[in-house]
Design an enzyme around this catalytic site. Sequence first.
Site, PDB file in Angstrom:
ATOM      1  N   HIS A 264       0.358  -1.639  -0.164  1.00 41.15           N
ATOM      2  CA  HIS A 264      -0.285   0.316  -0.204  1.00 41.15           C
ATOM      3  C   HIS A 264       0.961   1.293   0.424  1.00 41.15           C
ATOM      4  O   HIS A 264       1.591   1.254   0.330  1.00 41.15           O
ATOM      5  CB  HIS A 264      -1.082  -0.149   1.475  1.00 41.15           C
ATOM      6  N   ASP A 315      -8.744  -4.823  -0.126  1.00 44.34           N
ATOM      7  CA  ASP A 315      -8.485  -5.173  -1.413  1.00 44.34           C
ATOM      8  C   ASP A 315      -8.504  -6.447  -1.334  1.00 44.34           C
ATOM      9  O   ASP A 315      -9.113  -8.050  -1.627  1.00 44.34           O
ATOM     10  CB  ASP A 315      -8.103  -4.769  -3.047  1.00 44.34           C
TER      11      ASP A 315
END
EC number: 2.3.3.16
Length: 378
Positions: A264, A315
């Site tokens: 991320h 996700d």
Amino acid sequence: MSEELKKGLEGVLVAESELSYIDGDEGKLVYRGYTIEDLARDASYEEVLYLLWHGRLPNRDELATFRDDMAAHRDLDDDVYDLVEDLAAADEDPMAALRTAVSELSAFDDDADADPTDRDANLRKGKRITAKIPTIVAAFTRLRDGNDAVEPREDLDHAANFLYMLNDEEPDDVLADVFDQALVLHADHGLNASTFSSMVTSSTLADLHSAITSAVGTLSGSLHGGANANVMRMLKEVDDSDMDPVEWVEDALDRGDRVMGFGHRVYNVKDPRAKILGEQSEDLGEAAGDTKWYEMSVAIENYMAEEKGLAPNVDFYSASTYYQMGIPVDIYTPIFAMSRVGGWIAHVLEQYEDNRLIRPRARYVGEEDREFPDFDER
């Protein structure tokens, strides 16, 4: 003025916000001072919308009024519905369909002619946009699949009504609660790409519908909103291969493929939203009597942590959570938009309150001092 190049604006401060705070080293996410864990456990999506837009949690009466106002705006104008029907018949990409339909909503908004910076008008427009996006997504999905669209109900909350419109069946409390929690987790996340694009658009004093249309277009990219759908496609490939998940990942990495759902731009540790959704994925699997998607995900997570030092993002576990709820993979990103629109609107409201045109510079690296040639010399 600094001449240091920051590609992707990484690490560059461009605004101050009261909306959400992220500590990437501690794995912490906060909306207006409340931890994401507390909000996911105790707050509905409607409460989080009120918090983001008004700066505080609503009392019972305020929440009831807010919910009723939202529910009253779920229906689509006939022309918007006809557009959705045409897009479904053309088998348009779901995010492209949503982008187009959101743009058309402005033609039928009672506040379309209001000053772009009129906060009260924007709050009314924000309610309408947020209320109608689930109707657009559900209607498009059903029509595309050869089914009749299901009219929204005003007696259900935001999350339950979407699942009802999608499946033509009122969801049980467990599914409605899990989906509501997923909407809470995705409602805001700092200056991500789609939020920033909404701010850039609104900084020109374009209207709210233009800003949200920009955000939907930005979210459609595979490096942003499309990631959770790609995670589920990956998990299905693992399942179809009959390989051990770790073996499949090792083979994918040897080929130079990317393992979706890891890493991320902000978090250096496990995304706190992934922790919550991981628990939901496990619970849904146990309730259905089949935990293979959760077990597969955990095996991949452990391998990536031990071998690559990478932690999962939101996700990674939203994929299996949505899949176990029977949601089609290709509408995962529109569902992301259903939630994140609350944060987009909140950031646009902030931008309008203290606006300055967002206009960064680029360093020129092209040729210089070229002589302009006549046609015969080109």
